[in-house]
Design an enzyme around this catalytic site. Sequence first.
Site, PDB file in Angstrom:
ATOM      1  N   LYS A  43     -16.023 -41.325   2.767  1.00 41.90           N
ATOM      2  CA  LYS A  43     -14.852 -41.816   3.473  1.00 41.90           C
ATOM      3  C   LYS A  43     -14.813 -41.257   4.898  1.00 41.90           C
ATOM      4  O   LYS A  43     -14.124 -41.769   5.764  1.00 41.90           O
ATOM      5  CB  LYS A  43     -13.578 -41.350   2.752  1.00 41.90           C
ATOM      6  CG  LYS A  43     -13.442 -41.834   1.325  1.00 41.90           C
ATOM      7  CD  LYS A  43     -12.278 -41.092   0.649  1.00 41.90           C
ATOM      8  CE  LYS A  43     -12.323 -41.347  -0.834  1.00 41.90           C
ATOM      9  NZ  LYS A  43     -11.374 -40.467  -1.550  1.00 41.90           N
ATOM     10  N   GLU A  99     -22.131 -41.875  10.449  1.00 36.04           N
ATOM     11  CA  GLU A  99     -21.793 -40.777   9.547  1.00 36.04           C
ATOM     12  C   GLU A  99     -20.902 -39.766  10.279  1.00 36.04           C
ATOM     13  O   GLU A  99     -20.991 -39.600  11.494  1.00 36.04           O
ATOM     14  CB  GLU A  99     -23.112 -40.149   9.048  1.00 36.04           C
ATOM     15  CG  GLU A  99     -23.003 -38.890   8.240  1.00 36.04           C
ATOM     16  CD  GLU A  99     -22.310 -39.034   6.904  1.00 36.04           C
ATOM     17  OE1 GLU A  99     -21.193 -39.571   6.879  1.00 36.04           O
ATOM     18  OE2 GLU A  99     -22.871 -38.561   5.889  1.00 36.04           O
ATOM     19  N   ASP A 100     -20.054 -39.098   9.532  1.00 28.56           N
ATOM     20  CA  ASP A 100     -19.138 -38.136  10.152  1.00 28.56           C
ATOM     21  C   ASP A 100     -19.863 -36.873  10.613  1.00 28.56           C
ATOM     22  O   ASP A 100     -19.709 -36.427  11.733  1.00 28.56           O
ATOM     23  CB  ASP A 100     -17.970 -37.782   9.210  1.00 28.56           C
ATOM     24  CG  ASP A 100     -18.419 -37.326   7.818  1.00 28.56           C
ATOM     25  OD1 ASP A 100     -19.642 -37.240   7.562  1.00 28.56           O
ATOM     26  OD2 ASP A 100     -17.542 -37.064   6.975  1.00 28.56           O
ATOM     27  N   ASP A 103     -24.990 -31.981   8.013  1.00 32.50           N
ATOM     28  CA  ASP A 103     -24.895 -30.568   7.674  1.00 32.50           C
ATOM     29  C   ASP A 103     -26.280 -30.126   7.184  1.00 32.50           C
ATOM     30  O   ASP A 103     -27.156 -29.841   7.991  1.00 32.50           O
ATOM     31  CB  ASP A 103     -23.786 -30.437   6.625  1.00 32.50           C
ATOM     32  CG  ASP A 103     -23.433 -29.006   6.272  1.00 32.50           C
ATOM     33  OD1 ASP A 103     -23.543 -28.142   7.135  1.00 32.50           O
ATOM     34  OD2 ASP A 103     -23.036 -28.756   5.117  1.00 32.50           O
ATOM     35  N   LYS A 131     -24.295 -29.879  12.521  1.00 32.87           N
ATOM     36  CA  LYS A 131     -24.374 -28.417  12.371  1.00 32.87           C
ATOM     37  C   LYS A 131     -25.839 -28.065  12.154  1.00 32.87           C
ATOM     38  O   LYS A 131     -26.297 -27.918  11.017  1.00 32.87           O
ATOM     39  CB  LYS A 131     -23.606 -27.982  11.115  1.00 32.87           C
ATOM     40  CG  LYS A 131     -22.108 -27.955  11.218  1.00 32.87           C
ATOM     41  CD  LYS A 131     -21.569 -27.268   9.968  1.00 32.87           C
ATOM     42  CE  LYS A 131     -20.316 -27.908   9.478  1.00 32.87           C
ATOM     43  NZ  LYS A 131     -19.878 -27.392   8.169  1.00 32.87           N
ATOM     44  N   PHE A 152     -16.517 -24.732   8.800  1.00 29.15           N
ATOM     45  CA  PHE A 152     -16.066 -25.907   8.067  1.00 29.15           C
ATOM     46  C   PHE A 152     -14.969 -26.609   8.860  1.00 29.15           C
ATOM     47  O   PHE A 152     -13.948 -26.012   9.187  1.00 29.15           O
ATOM     48  CB  PHE A 152     -15.563 -25.540   6.666  1.00 29.15           C
ATOM     49  CG  PHE A 152     -15.483 -26.750   5.784  1.00 29.15           C
ATOM     50  CD1 PHE A 152     -16.620 -27.247   5.164  1.00 29.15           C
ATOM     51  CD2 PHE A 152     -14.279 -27.415   5.614  1.00 29.15           C
ATOM     52  CE1 PHE A 152     -16.555 -28.397   4.377  1.00 29.15           C
ATOM     53  CE2 PHE A 152     -14.207 -28.565   4.829  1.00 29.15           C
ATOM     54  CZ  PHE A 152     -15.349 -29.051   4.211  1.00 29.15           C
ATOM     55  N   VAL A 153     -15.210 -27.870   9.188  1.00 28.08           N
ATOM     56  CA  VAL A 153     -14.261 -28.603  10.031  1.00 28.08           C
ATOM     57  C   VAL A 153     -13.571 -29.728   9.252  1.00 28.08           C
ATOM     58  O   VAL A 153     -14.124 -30.263   8.291  1.00 28.08           O
ATOM     59  CB  VAL A 153     -14.954 -29.185  11.287  1.00 28.08           C
ATOM     60  CG1 VAL A 153     -15.340 -28.090  12.249  1.00 28.08           C
ATOM     61  CG2 VAL A 153     -16.163 -30.032  10.913  1.00 28.08           C
ATOM     62  N   ASP A 159     -12.486 -34.248   5.525  1.00 25.20           N
ATOM     63  CA  ASP A 159     -11.505 -33.643   4.611  1.00 25.20           C
ATOM     64  C   ASP A 159     -11.925 -32.278   4.106  1.00 25.20           C
ATOM     65  O   ASP A 159     -13.092 -31.886   4.175  1.00 25.20           O
ATOM     66  CB  ASP A 159     -11.315 -34.540   3.387  1.00 25.20           C
ATOM     67  CG  ASP A 159     -12.501 -34.447   2.423  1.00 25.20           C
ATOM     68  OD1 ASP A 159     -13.652 -34.603   2.887  1.00 25.20           O
ATOM     69  OD2 ASP A 159     -12.296 -34.192   1.217  1.00 25.20           O
TER      70      ASP A 159
HETATM   71  P1  IMP Z   1     -25.117 -32.826   4.026  1.00 26.84           P
HETATM   72  O1  IMP Z   1     -25.737 -33.703   2.985  1.00 26.84           O
HETATM   73  O2  IMP Z   1     -25.152 -31.387   3.656  1.00 26.84           O
HETATM   74  O3  IMP Z   1     -25.683 -33.077   5.413  1.00 26.84           O
HETATM   75  O4  IMP Z   1     -23.584 -33.133   4.025  1.00 26.84           O
HETATM   76  C1  IMP Z   1     -23.061 -34.241   4.601  1.00 26.84           C
HETATM   77  C2  IMP Z   1     -21.667 -34.488   4.089  1.00 26.84           C
HETATM   78  O5  IMP Z   1     -20.994 -33.279   3.709  1.00 26.84           O
HETATM   79  C3  IMP Z   1     -20.840 -35.077   5.187  1.00 26.84           C
HETATM   80  O6  IMP Z   1     -20.936 -36.468   5.178  1.00 26.84           O
HETATM   81  C4  IMP Z   1     -19.459 -34.584   4.873  1.00 26.84           C
HETATM   82  O7  IMP Z   1     -18.829 -35.483   4.013  1.00 26.84           O
HETATM   83  C5  IMP Z   1     -19.658 -33.266   4.157  1.00 26.84           C
HETATM   84  N1  IMP Z   1     -19.477 -32.124   5.067  1.00 26.84           N
HETATM   85  C6  IMP Z   1     -20.418 -31.302   5.559  1.00 26.84           C
HETATM   86  N2  IMP Z   1     -19.902 -30.371   6.364  1.00 26.84           N
HETATM   87  C7  IMP Z   1     -18.579 -30.607   6.407  1.00 26.84           C
HETATM   88  C8  IMP Z   1     -17.480 -29.992   7.106  1.00 26.84           C
HETATM   89  O8  IMP Z   1     -17.585 -29.019   7.874  1.00 26.84           O
HETATM   90  N3  IMP Z   1     -16.259 -30.559   6.880  1.00 26.84           N
HETATM   91  C9  IMP Z   1     -16.060 -31.627   6.066  1.00 26.84           C
HETATM   92  N4  IMP Z   1     -17.057 -32.233   5.415  1.00 26.84           N
HETATM   93  C10 IMP Z   1     -18.307 -31.728   5.574  1.00 26.84           C
HETATM   94 MG    MG Z   2     -19.546 -37.819   4.529  1.00 28.18          MG
END
Ligand code: IMP
Ligand code: MG
Length: 174
Positions: A43, A99-100, A103, A131, A152-153, A159
């Site tokens: 979302k 994508e938001d 990470d 990040k 963490f944002v 969210d």
């Molecule tokens: P990744 O697979 O670890 O890159 O995570 C990606 C997903 O984790 C993002 O699409 C977010 O939904 C969630 N996410 C990662 N870091 C944060 C954060 O700091 N705040 C909120 N959601 C996060």
């Molecule tokens: Mg996401």
Amino acid sequence: MATKTQPTVLIGEDELSARINMLAHEIRQDLPAGQIHLIAVLKGAFLFLGDLIRAMDGHVTIDFMACSSYAGGTTSSGEVRLSKDLDVGIEGRDVVIVEDIVDTGLTLHYLQEILLARGPRSLRTACLLSKPSRRKIDVKVDYIGFTIEDKFVVGYGLDYAEQYRNLPYIGILE
Ligand code: IMP
Ligand code: MG
């Protein structure tokens, strides 16, 4: 669920909007002719998508995907699950994943693999936030709004346990 703490502003509304307008123009410059098919990851990317398309000229179509790698907390389980697939095919289209945040990179890597297998003409990725210090996999991101530290944002679609998505800014939960 009630939330008590008010996040500290990291990226304010004006800064967000200025940067997103730039990203929209950059994407359009890279794909000057024809239709751009934006795929937002639900979302968290819904507000980013909304502001991005309003700043983009020409023909734009949208679709949505949802996947989860977080079980309501702030640490990744490392496992990605597709919970909503696209409504229409992407073969031969110029696709941009919206994508938001990237990470660990696991979610994006997974999505890029799935989408590439469907034969788009081109596949690019736009992430509002990155990040880099948290990366577990070297994933290609063509457009990054802001590079941030390992905090963490929340806000502007992002969210913590489904809260804070409505904040108009990106804030740090402390
Ligand atoms: P990744 O697979 O670890 O890159 O995570 C990606 C997903 O984790 C993002 O699409 C977010 O939904 C969630 N996410 C990662 N870091 C944060 C954060 O700091 N705040 C909120 N959601 C996060
Ligand atoms: Mg996401």
